[in-house]
Design a protein around this motif. Structure first.
Motif, PDB file in Angstrom:
ATOM      1  N   ASN A  34       0.826  -1.207   0.000  1.00  0.00           N
ATOM      2  CA  ASN A  34       0.000   0.000   0.000  1.00  0.00           C
ATOM      3  C   ASN A  34       0.865   1.265   0.000  1.00  0.00           C
ATOM      4  N   ALA A  35       1.832   1.305  -0.907  1.00  0.00           N
ATOM      5  CA  ALA A  35       2.719   2.459  -1.025  1.00  0.00           C
ATOM      6  C   ALA A  35       3.022   2.675  -2.493  1.00  0.00           C
ATOM      7  N   GLN A  39      10.173   2.715  -2.604  1.00  0.00           N
ATOM      8  CA  GLN A  39      10.997   3.794  -2.074  1.00  0.00           C
ATOM      9  C   GLN A  39      10.320   4.499  -0.900  1.00  0.00           C
ATOM     10  N   ASP A  40       9.476   3.777  -0.195  1.00  0.00           N
ATOM     11  CA  ASP A  40       8.878   4.251   1.049  1.00  0.00           C
ATOM     12  C   ASP A  40       8.071   5.532   0.875  1.00  0.00           C
ATOM     13  N   ASN A  41       7.507   5.742  -0.302  1.00  0.00           N
ATOM     14  CA  ASN A  41       6.621   6.884  -0.504  1.00  0.00           C
ATOM     15  C   ASN A  41       5.197   6.486  -0.138  1.00  0.00           C
ATOM     16  N   PRO A  42       4.395   7.417   0.353  1.00  0.00           N
ATOM     17  CA  PRO A  42       3.018   7.076   0.735  1.00  0.00           C
ATOM     18  C   PRO A  42       2.183   6.683  -0.467  1.00  0.00           C
ATOM     19  N   ALA A  43       1.083   5.983  -0.196  1.00  0.00           N
ATOM     20  CA  ALA A  43       0.256   5.439  -1.270  1.00  0.00           C
ATOM     21  C   ALA A  43      -0.373   6.517  -2.131  1.00  0.00           C
ATOM     22  N   GLY A  46       2.287  10.329  -6.282  1.00  0.00           N
ATOM     23  CA  GLY A  46       2.447   9.953  -7.676  1.00  0.00           C
ATOM     24  C   GLY A  46       1.208   9.324  -8.273  1.00  0.00           C
ATOM     25  N   ASP A  47       1.407   8.583  -9.366  1.00  0.00           N
ATOM     26  CA  ASP A  47       0.285   8.021 -10.100  1.00  0.00           C
ATOM     27  C   ASP A  47      -0.432   6.920  -9.331  1.00  0.00           C
ATOM     28  N   SER A  48       0.268   6.268  -8.404  1.00  0.00           N
ATOM     29  CA  SER A  48      -0.407   5.196  -7.661  1.00  0.00           C
ATOM     30  C   SER A  48      -1.540   5.727  -6.808  1.00  0.00           C
ATOM     31  N   PHE A  58       1.253  -4.082  -3.888  1.00  0.00           N
ATOM     32  CA  PHE A  58       2.561  -4.245  -3.267  1.00  0.00           C
ATOM     33  C   PHE A  58       3.634  -4.316  -4.349  1.00  0.00           C
ATOM     34  N   SER A  59       4.855  -4.004  -3.988  1.00  0.00           N
ATOM     35  CA  SER A  59       5.982  -4.082  -4.906  1.00  0.00           C
ATOM     36  C   SER A  59       7.183  -4.624  -4.138  1.00  0.00           C
TER      37      SER A  59
END
Length: 250
Positions: A34-35, A39-43, A46-48, A58-59
């Motif tokens: 859920n990000a 790279q530890d960015n919040p969900a 960006g485009d996500s 998940f990645s």
């Protein structure tokens, strides 16, 4: 197999030679739920953050570094060679991605998704040291003591040097005793520190005036440092003695 205690723990003699070798490295595995990427960015970054059907919940990323360090004693001093290779595989490891692009060319875009046997291999260091000299791809004398930036955080220093993967150079380090040393070196700026060429005919803030091109490399960067290593830590002064110059305007 004989243990080689001359250069610290982990070294052993290569059978049939007087050369000592040490293998090392690390393995890192990330799984992010859920990000935005790994790279530890919040969900919502960006485009996500669109939360549509193209978004992966998940990645993953797997990264390995492998190092080889050799030391050979000669009548003129110790000859050292060092190399580090990095290997990485990830799925949607970028901090942002375009969901629409997932419909085509997915497996061939390294910024989106590595193919089944894909990923990347990188040469981080590859150098030789002898009699105070260093030749090859190594940490610049102008780099911070922690070499660029730890944990993917920029040094944010004015004129900071973030060649965290090493830079092609020639360096000489002199030891003055009591933990005091000095280094002078020639860095190749071709990859990390080229001079930008701007078209200023339409004004400095006009569209398209940045990133037009890079000037050719005329000379190496001359760098150096004075460093003090003690039990309390270290102190380093690192001047940029000469920067490669080239025309900066069109």
């Amino acid at each position: 197999m004989r243990i080689c205690s001359l250069y610290g723990a982990g070294f052993f003699y290569i059978p049939g030679t007087d050369t000592c070798v040490k293998f090392g490295g690390y393995l890192r595995v990330d799984t992010t739920f859920n990000a935005s990427g790994v790279q530890d960015n919040p969900a919502w970054n960006g485009d996500s953050g669109q939360g549509n059907r193209y978004r992966d919940y998940f990645s993953t990323r797997s990264r390995m570094a492998f190092t080889v360090d050799t030391r050979t004693a000669t009548e003129y001093g110790v000859v050292r060679t060092f190399g580090q290779a990095d290997f990485q595989f990830d799925t949607l490891g970028g901090s942002t991605f375009n969901p629409n692009s997932l419909n085509t060319n997915l497996a061939n875009n390294g910024n989106l998704l590595n193919s089944a046997g894909g990923g990347y291999t990188a040469v981080e260091f590859a150098f030789l040291q002898f009699a105070g000299f260093t030749f090859g791809k190594s940490a610049s004398a102008y780099a911070t003591p922690w070499h660029g930036y730890p944990g993917n955080n920029s040094s944010n220093l004015l004129g900071g040097h973030d060649t965290v993967t090493g830079v092609s150079n020639i360096q000489y380090t002199a030891q003055f005793g009591n933990g005091v040393s000095g280094t002078i070196g020639l860095d190749d700026p071709t990859v990390f520190n080229r001079t930008a060429v701007y078209n200023l005919t339409t004004g400095i803030n006009a569209t398209g005036t940045t990133g037009n091109a890079y000037a050719g490399v005329h000379s190496p960067d001359v760098v150096g440092n004075i460093r003090i290593d003690q039990a309390w830590g270290l102190f380093q002064i690192r001047p940029l003695l000469m920067k490669s110059t080239a025309p900066t305007t069109l």
